[in-house]
Design an enzyme around this catalytic site. Sequence first.
Site, short mmCIF file in Angstrom:
data_model
loop_
_atom_site.label_atom_id
_atom_site.label_comp_id
_atom_site.label_asym_id
_atom_site.label_seq_id
_atom_site.Cartn_x
_atom_site.Cartn_y
_atom_site.Cartn_z
N GLY A 1 0.80 -1.26 -0.27
CA GLY A 1 -0.56 -0.19 -0.08
C GLY A 1 0.95 0.82 -0.25
N ASN B 1 5.56 11.29 -10.81
CA ASN B 1 6.44 10.44 -12.10
C ASN B 1 5.36 10.65 -13.23
OD1 ASN B 1 4.02 8.86 -13.32
ND2 ASN B 1 4.78 6.74 -12.49
N ASP C 1 7.60 4.27 -3.67
CA ASP C 1 7.61 4.50 -2.47
C ASP C 1 8.86 4.90 -1.13
OD1 ASP C 1 4.58 4.99 -3.10
OD2 ASP C 1 4.65 2.40 -3.05
O1 RIB Z 1 3.72 1.70 -4.89
C1 RIB Z 1 2.92 0.32 -5.13
C2 RIB Z 1 2.25 -0.71 -4.13
O2 RIB Z 1 1.44 -0.11 -4.46
C3 RIB Z 1 2.24 -1.71 -3.79
O3 RIB Z 1 3.27 -1.67 -2.53
C4 RIB Z 1 0.53 -1.93 -4.19
O4 RIB Z 1 0.28 -2.93 -2.19
C5 RIB Z 1 0.23 -0.31 -4.26
O5 RIB Z 1 -0.38 -0.16 -3.52
#
Ligand code: RIB
Length: 308
Positions: A39, A184, A252
């Site tokens: 997430g 991005n 992330d």
């Molecule tokens: O950015 C990658 C994330 O996108 C993953 O962890 C997946 O769970 C989605 O939320």
Amino acid sequence: MADITVIGSNMYELTTFVDRMPVEGETVEAPEFEMGFGGKGANQAIAAARLGSQVNFITMVGRDEFGRQQLENYRSNGIRADGIGIADGSSGVAPIFVDTSGDNRILIVKGANKQLTPAALDDKKDLIEGSKLVVLQQEIALETNYHAIELAEEYGVPVLLNPAPANDDLNIDYVSRVAFFAPNETELATLTGMPTGTLDEIKAAARNLVRRGVGNLIVTMGGKGALWVSADQELLVPAVTVEAVDTTGAGDAFIGSFAHYYTQGEDVPTALSHANRYAAISVTRRGTQKAYPTAAELNDLLLERVQA
Ligand code: RIB
């Protein structure tokens, strides 16, 4: 009081490593499968926490086994439980497919994340006060993010908005109120309607948003690095070249680590350069949060590189 308040999603990941994707009607055997925590919001929170930031994470897990495991994951990574709500129903899940080049295809089923509404955020809003940065992504409702921007303004806390995944409906008026907007290339094209196929095109689209009020535009470009554009300057921070095994969650890792370094007092170019390095390390390992090093692991990895 936390250094960083992340407001956003959590997903339970079901990742299949594939030699190739099946075509319609076909069954293909895949060599491996793993489960893990993901997430976009959770990933960014965990990256910053593993590097040593005090992190509040405002999110919603489901009342199920995945939600229970998520709570334990945050606890063991030092993230305070105050911001985490438990909603009736299922937790968010993400079926993910990673190919032999390390590239991914991701589906998300938002589940409990849909219940992180503006009203639910109000119940937790005190956590924002005193933070050095609020970090947002787009796996929760846009209205909740808009409300988060309003609350952060009330508390005088700057906001970093990572508009992932892209959403055509994102209101530019809110974008122009954040201190850092970090898309991005694809997300930048979606928001501006401008082409972003070349570096010059990316710069032109970024300038367009800076002219419309965004303080700092950070365009993440994967293997090509990150571009920082503000009213008075433009800087390309090159990526660290590595052999990728799984790129899931690299963006992330970049955002969460940038938030950490920036709120620890680094200037933007230094924070970007450290974030590039952190994201590069994450793609050399399998999994999403599993791939994010702690500050101690990072030091060891950097020492190994110096000694090699
Ligand atoms: O950015 C990658 C994330 O996108 C993953 O962890 C997946 O769970 C989605 O939320």
